[in-house]
Scaffold this motif. Structure first.
Motif, PDB file in Angstrom:
ATOM      1  N   UNK A  93      -6.274  13.446  -0.375  1.00 53.05           N
ATOM      2  CA  UNK A  93      -6.613  14.310  -1.509  1.00 53.05           C
ATOM      3  C   UNK A  93      -5.764  13.994  -2.743  1.00 53.05           C
ATOM      4  N   UNK A  94      -5.425  12.728  -2.900  1.00 54.40           N
ATOM      5  CA  UNK A  94      -4.766  12.282  -4.115  1.00 54.40           C
ATOM      6  C   UNK A  94      -3.289  12.572  -4.207  1.00 54.40           C
ATOM      7  N   UNK A  95      -2.673  13.008  -3.105  1.00 55.56           N
ATOM      8  CA  UNK A  95      -1.247  13.351  -3.107  1.00 55.56           C
ATOM      9  C   UNK A  95      -0.481  12.466  -2.122  1.00 55.56           C
ATOM     10  N   UNK A  96      -0.843  11.193  -2.105  1.00 52.64           N
ATOM     11  CA  UNK A  96      -0.219  10.260  -1.158  1.00 52.64           C
ATOM     12  C   UNK A  96       1.291  10.150  -1.385  1.00 52.64           C
ATOM     13  N   UNK A  97       1.724  10.194  -2.641  1.00 56.73           N
ATOM     14  CA  UNK A  97       3.163  10.137  -2.908  1.00 56.73           C
ATOM     15  C   UNK A  97       3.896  11.298  -2.248  1.00 56.73           C
ATOM     16  N   UNK A  98       3.326  12.502  -2.343  1.00 53.44           N
ATOM     17  CA  UNK A  98       3.948  13.657  -1.705  1.00 53.44           C
ATOM     18  C   UNK A  98       3.927  13.526  -0.186  1.00 53.44           C
ATOM     19  N   UNK A  99       2.859  12.935   0.347  1.00 53.41           N
ATOM     20  CA  UNK A  99       2.773  12.718   1.789  1.00 53.41           C
ATOM     21  C   UNK A  99       3.868  11.769   2.253  1.00 53.41           C
ATOM     22  N   UNK A 100       4.043  10.659   1.531  1.00 55.51           N
ATOM     23  CA  UNK A 100       5.064   9.675   1.908  1.00 55.51           C
ATOM     24  C   UNK A 100       6.468  10.239   1.722  1.00 55.51           C
ATOM     25  N   UNK A 101       6.643  11.061   0.689  1.00 51.00           N
ATOM     26  CA  UNK A 101       7.947  11.683   0.447  1.00 51.00           C
ATOM     27  C   UNK A 101       8.293  12.655   1.576  1.00 51.00           C
ATOM     28  N   UNK A 102       7.328  13.458   1.990  1.00 50.56           N
ATOM     29  CA  UNK A 102       7.542  14.379   3.116  1.00 50.56           C
ATOM     30  C   UNK A 102       7.821  13.603   4.392  1.00 50.56           C
ATOM     31  N   UNK A 103       7.060  12.548   4.615  1.00 51.57           N
ATOM     32  CA  UNK A 103       7.254  11.716   5.802  1.00 51.57           C
ATOM     33  C   UNK A 103       8.656  11.107   5.820  1.00 51.57           C
ATOM     34  N   UNK A 104       9.144  10.711   4.653  1.00 52.35           N
ATOM     35  CA  UNK A 104      10.478  10.101   4.585  1.00 52.35           C
ATOM     36  C   UNK A 104      11.562  11.103   4.973  1.00 52.35           C
ATOM     37  N   UNK A 105      11.398  12.359   4.573  1.00 49.22           N
ATOM     38  CA  UNK A 105      12.362  13.393   4.960  1.00 49.22           C
ATOM     39  C   UNK A 105      12.378  13.553   6.478  1.00 49.22           C
ATOM     40  N   UNK A 106      11.194  13.593   7.071  1.00 48.72           N
ATOM     41  CA  UNK A 106      11.089  13.724   8.526  1.00 48.72           C
ATOM     42  C   UNK A 106      11.694  12.504   9.215  1.00 48.72           C
ATOM     43  N   UNK A 107      11.396  11.333   8.689  1.00 52.62           N
ATOM     44  CA  UNK A 107      11.905  10.088   9.266  1.00 52.62           C
ATOM     45  C   UNK A 107      13.426  10.026   9.176  1.00 52.62           C
ATOM     46  N   UNK A 108      13.982  10.442   8.046  1.00 48.38           N
ATOM     47  CA  UNK A 108      15.438  10.415   7.879  1.00 48.38           C
ATOM     48  C   UNK A 108      16.133  11.314   8.890  1.00 48.38           C
ATOM     49  N   UNK A 109      15.503  12.429   9.213  1.00 49.22           N
ATOM     50  CA  UNK A 109      16.096  13.362  10.167  1.00 49.22           C
ATOM     51  C   UNK A 109      15.923  12.900  11.607  1.00 49.22           C
TER      52      UNK A 109
END
Length: 265
Positions: free
Chosen positions: A165-181
């Motif tokens: 839905x056009x918010x891929x940057x927010x998706x990747x940013x959220x994923x990065x937070x999860x990945x970092x943890x």
């Protein structure tokens, strides 16, 4: 296997396609966001949507966490994607035309982004004073991942929805937070979330490339199960372009042809 709800649906054999309620309009997700679809979220969820940003007491956050944890309907309506939930039979997956209209409607997108922030906060994720996204409630994040494990499926829907839905940057940013943890080698991350990482087809987009230190090796064809339900695989619009902000024009007759508008907004 399909992603998100489709995996959970298979475990719940009492639900099937015939149990999905008939649509009351051609574009139920659009109409829901516009407030004209004959379905409403429960009053507690509606209250939190309006007021969660004002909460400053722990009892308010506890109520917020509890209500969103127990509600079984808001995820599919607030974060629609290309998966039909058979656990929430009042909801409907997006059509490609509905997706296009969704991302072109600035009022809807504005509300959608606010809803993204709300679910991030439910996960214990938020922005600091520098607007960096990070975990701000470690206990809540841990509960979502390790205690109430159905949230792992919710997060999959959430990331998939943002991505298409056009918010891929927010998706990747959220994923990065999860990945970092969790770290990349964490079994939960590998099995549930790794497939949402930046794809080969996306690497040329400079903003999205920020979320990958090296060139990605995954292709959309390999990981499309994370974004589209299996019965849609043969649709010609099922390509990496659905992860952009570009509307995709589809002919009236399905599976014939499509094109992406050159202007990416």
């Amino acid at each position: 296997m399909g992603m998100c709800d489709s995996r959970e649906e298979i475990k719940d054999v009492q639900f099937g396609r015939s149990t999905i309620q008939p649509k009351m309009s051609e574009n139920p997700n659009l109409d829901f966001y516009r407030g004209v679809y004959p379905f409403q979220l429960n009053n507690q969820i509606q209250f939190h949507m309006k007021h969660w940003k004002t909460y400053n007491q722990q009892y308010q956050w506890n109520k917020f966490y509890s209500d969103l944890e127990s509600d079984k309907q808001f995820m599919q309506w607030l974060y629609p994607n290309f998966f039909q939930s058979f656990l929430n039979t009042t909801s409907f997956r997006l059509s490609i035309k509905e997706r296009n209209s969704f991302i072109e409607d600035q009022q809807i997108i504005q509300q959608y982004v606010e809803n993204i922030k709300m679910f991030q906060r439910f996960l214990g994720i938020g922005r600091d004073d520098n607007q960096d996204l990070l975990i701000i409630d470690q206990q809540q994040f841990d509960q979502c991942i390790y205690s109430y494990t159905s949230n792992q499926v919710r997060i999959q829907r959430f990331i998939s929805s943002m991505s298409i839905l056009g918010q891929r940057d927010l998706a990747l940013e959220t994923l990065q937070v999860i990945k970092n943890k969790l770290t990349k080698k964490n079994k939960i991350y590998q099995s549930k979330f790794q497939g949402f990482e930046l794809l080969i087809e996306e690497f040329d987009y400079s903003a999205q490339s920020l979320y990958s230190k090296k060139k990605p090796t995954k292709s959309f064809e390999e990981y499309k199960t994370h974004y589209v339900q299996e019965d849609l695989f043969n649709e010609l619009w099922v390509q990496a372009s659905i992860l952009t902000k570009a509307p995709i024009q589809v002919n009236q007759q399905s599976r014939e042809s499509f094109l992406v508008k050159e202007k990416v907004c």
